[in-house]
Design a protein around this motif. Structure first.
Motif, short mmCIF file in Angstrom:
data_model
loop_
_atom_site.label_atom_id
_atom_site.label_comp_id
_atom_site.label_asym_id
_atom_site.label_seq_id
_atom_site.Cartn_x
_atom_site.Cartn_y
_atom_site.Cartn_z
N LEU A 22 -7.11 -0.23 28.93
CA LEU A 22 -6.50 -0.61 30.32
C LEU A 22 -4.97 -0.83 30.18
CD1 LEU A 22 -9.09 -3.10 31.95
CD2 LEU A 22 -9.00 -0.61 32.18
N SER A 23 -4.38 0.43 29.78
CA SER A 23 -2.90 0.39 29.49
C SER A 23 -2.38 1.67 30.35
CB SER A 23 -2.60 0.15 27.90
OG SER A 23 -1.41 0.70 27.66
N ASN A 24 -1.07 1.42 30.66
CA ASN A 24 -0.40 2.63 31.39
C ASN A 24 -0.19 3.79 30.33
OD1 ASN A 24 -0.47 1.14 33.85
ND2 ASN A 24 1.48 0.23 33.44
N ALA A 25 -0.15 3.19 29.12
CA ALA A 25 0.09 4.08 27.86
C ALA A 25 -1.03 5.26 27.60
CB ALA A 25 0.49 3.71 26.73
N VAL A 26 -2.23 4.87 27.99
CA VAL A 26 -3.20 5.57 28.02
C VAL A 26 -3.51 6.54 29.32
CG1 VAL A 26 -5.77 5.83 27.84
CG2 VAL A 26 -4.29 3.97 26.75
N PRO A 27 -3.48 7.77 29.32
CA PRO A 27 -3.64 8.63 30.49
C PRO A 27 -4.92 8.31 31.76
CG PRO A 27 -3.30 9.96 28.69
CD PRO A 27 -3.50 8.63 28.15
N LEU A 28 -4.79 8.21 32.67
CA LEU A 28 -5.93 7.91 33.67
C LEU A 28 -7.33 8.63 33.30
CD1 LEU A 28 -6.48 5.93 35.68
CD2 LEU A 28 -5.67 7.45 37.53
N SER A 29 -7.15 9.65 33.17
CA SER A 29 -8.30 10.40 32.97
C SER A 29 -9.17 9.95 31.45
CB SER A 29 -8.13 11.91 32.69
OG SER A 29 -7.40 11.98 31.63
N LEU A 30 -8.31 9.55 30.70
CA LEU A 30 -9.03 9.04 29.38
C LEU A 30 -9.44 7.65 29.48
CD1 LEU A 30 -9.68 9.37 26.41
CD2 LEU A 30 -7.46 8.48 25.96
N GLN A 31 -8.32 6.67 30.55
CA GLN A 31 -8.92 5.52 30.68
C GLN A 31 -10.45 5.52 31.62
OE1 GLN A 31 -6.49 2.87 32.86
NE2 GLN A 31 -4.73 4.12 32.29
N ARG A 32 -10.64 6.55 32.49
CA ARG A 32 -12.06 6.61 33.18
C ARG A 32 -13.23 6.81 32.10
NH1 ARG A 32 -9.55 9.78 38.27
NH2 ARG A 32 -8.89 8.13 39.56
N ARG A 33 -12.84 7.78 31.31
CA ARG A 33 -13.90 8.12 30.12
C ARG A 33 -14.12 7.00 29.31
NH1 ARG A 33 -10.93 13.08 29.94
NH2 ARG A 33 -10.13 12.31 27.75
N LEU A 34 -13.11 6.04 28.98
CA LEU A 34 -13.26 5.07 28.00
C LEU A 34 -14.15 4.03 28.70
CD1 LEU A 34 -10.08 5.21 26.04
CD2 LEU A 34 -12.17 5.74 25.20
N VAL A 35 -13.78 3.64 29.75
CA VAL A 35 -14.30 2.60 30.75
C VAL A 35 -15.98 2.92 30.67
CG1 VAL A 35 -14.54 1.49 32.78
CG2 VAL A 35 -12.30 1.52 31.67
N ARG A 36 -16.22 4.05 30.97
CA ARG A 36 -17.41 4.67 31.22
C ARG A 36 -18.40 4.24 30.04
NH1 ARG A 36 -15.81 9.10 34.00
NH2 ARG A 36 -15.79 10.57 32.27
N GLN A 37 -17.79 4.57 28.83
CA GLN A 37 -18.48 4.33 27.66
C GLN A 37 -18.63 2.64 27.21
OE1 GLN A 37 -19.97 6.74 25.63
NE2 GLN A 37 -19.47 7.90 27.22
N ALA A 38 -17.52 1.79 27.82
CA ALA A 38 -17.51 0.59 27.39
C ALA A 38 -18.40 -0.20 28.05
CB ALA A 38 -16.25 -0.07 27.58
N TYR A 39 -18.86 0.33 29.38
CA TYR A 39 -19.72 -0.15 30.38
C TYR A 39 -21.34 -0.15 29.89
CZ TYR A 39 -17.18 -2.44 33.95
OH TYR A 39 -16.08 -3.32 34.57
N ARG A 40 -21.20 0.78 28.88
CA ARG A 40 -22.63 1.05 28.30
C ARG A 40 -23.24 -0.30 27.66
NH1 ARG A 40 -24.50 6.44 27.93
NH2 ARG A 40 -23.09 7.77 28.46
N SER A 41 -22.43 -1.12 27.42
CA SER A 41 -22.93 -2.56 26.72
C SER A 41 -23.48 -3.40 27.83
CB SER A 41 -21.63 -3.09 26.20
OG SER A 41 -20.67 -3.49 26.92
N SER A 42 -23.26 -3.03 29.26
CA SER A 42 -23.73 -3.89 30.37
C SER A 42 -24.97 -3.30 30.75
CB SER A 42 -22.67 -3.94 31.48
OG SER A 42 -23.26 -4.54 32.56
N VAL A 43 -26.08 -3.92 30.19
CA VAL A 43 -27.53 -3.16 30.39
C VAL A 43 -28.08 -3.82 31.54
CG1 VAL A 43 -29.58 -2.63 29.02
CG2 VAL A 43 -27.38 -2.88 27.85
#
Length: 297
Positions: A22-43
């Motif tokens: 969640l950083s402005n240095a990370v492109p928004l499209s990549l943020q969206r992909r990474l967050v989708r992966q991170a939320y896999r831990s919320s089962v």
């Protein structure tokens, strides 16, 4: 003994994995992909069924408990209005469905910067109106949401009130983002999730040409009179803590039945760890009880 270790581990995971993305240095499209992966831990729970649907021309995800649903929760996901989706919030939606006994509907509302304000509240209102058009009484519908979705829940309720439309039975806000101007951000010793610079940029992208002091963007500046009973939960380790406490003060000022709960040593939207972290599960159970108590019948 296990729970304190789990809590410490989750805090480190949020700090080392989620916060850096969640950083402005990370492109928004990549943020969206990474967050989708991170939320896999919320089962989600195994006994909750999920299916995709469309309500008011807005795609939604339905989470249905095993037992006959006693009501409907319109749940608005967080993500600063720029990331997140119904899919990322499948876990928390599932646990809320199981604990409340309600069907939970999570809209995939349009995101900024592709779709700035008022796209998100327009979509939320479309879904709410579609539910009513199906014959579901407003007294059997509750609003809930986390972070930006918490603020969006309030905006939707204010919109409905101003249009003299039937209001939902209750509102539940997890770590709500209610002041996008960031005038009074809290400064915790530890903030495992959010950067103030990231939320500032998200507010700019969402607000577009509309002043961020507009109550339909920052509801803490609005008149909350007449809104439904409100439950607010926040963690003590988040920069949005003041957004929660100020919201509670404004709601009480305006005569709203308001409950504020602050969970010590927990972070932004810790409720996503429901089913793993006991304190998160207990917080969602409190929210579920709040919702059930105010449903009609």
């Amino acid at each position: 003994m296990f729970q304190p270790l789990l809590e410490a581990g989750l805090r480190q995971t949020m700090h080392r994995l989620v916060r850096p993305m969640l950083s402005n240095a990370v492109p928004l499209s990549l943020q969206r992909r990474l967050v989708r992966q991170a939320y896999r831990s919320s089962v989600p729970p195994r006994d909750v069924r999920f299916r995709k649907d469309d309500l008011g021309n807005v795609p939604v995800l339905r989470a249905t408990p095993a037992q006959l649903a006693i009501g409907t929760i319109l749940y608005l996901h967080g993500g600063g209005y720029i990331i997140g989706s119904a899919a990322t919030h499948k876990g928390i939606a599932g646990h809320l469905a199981k604990l409340s006994g309600c069907e939970v509907i999570v809209p995939d509302y349009r995101l900024a910067p592709e779709h700035p304000y008022p796209a998100a509240p327009d979509d939320a209102e479309s879904v709410y109106r579609a539910l009513l058009s199906q014959g579901i009484p407003a007294s059997s519908v509750a609003l809930a949401g986390d972070s930006a979705g918490g603020g969006l829940s309030l905006v939707l309720a204010m919109r409905l009130r101003d249009q003299n439309k039937p209001l939902p039975s209750s509102i539940t806000c997890f770590s709500p983002w209610t002041d996008l101007t960031q005038q009074q951000l809290y400064q915790p010793e530890c903030e495992p999730v959010l950067h103030a610079s990231w939320t500032k940029n998200a507010a700019r992208l969402y607000g577009g040409q509309t002043p961020l002091t507009n109550p339909m963007i920052s509801p803490v500046f609005g008149d909350l009179s007449g809104l439904s009973p409100l439950l607010i939960q926040a963690g003590s380790q988040e920069i949005l803590l003041n957004d929660a406490t100020r919201l509670a003060a404004v709601a009480k000022r305006d005569g709203v039945d308001t409950t504020l709960e602050i969970y010590n040593s927990l972070w932004h939207v810790f409720q996503v760890h429901s089913g793993q972290l006991n304190r998160a599960t207990e917080a969602v159970a409190v929210a579920a009880d709040h919702i059930r108590r105010h449903l009609a019948g």
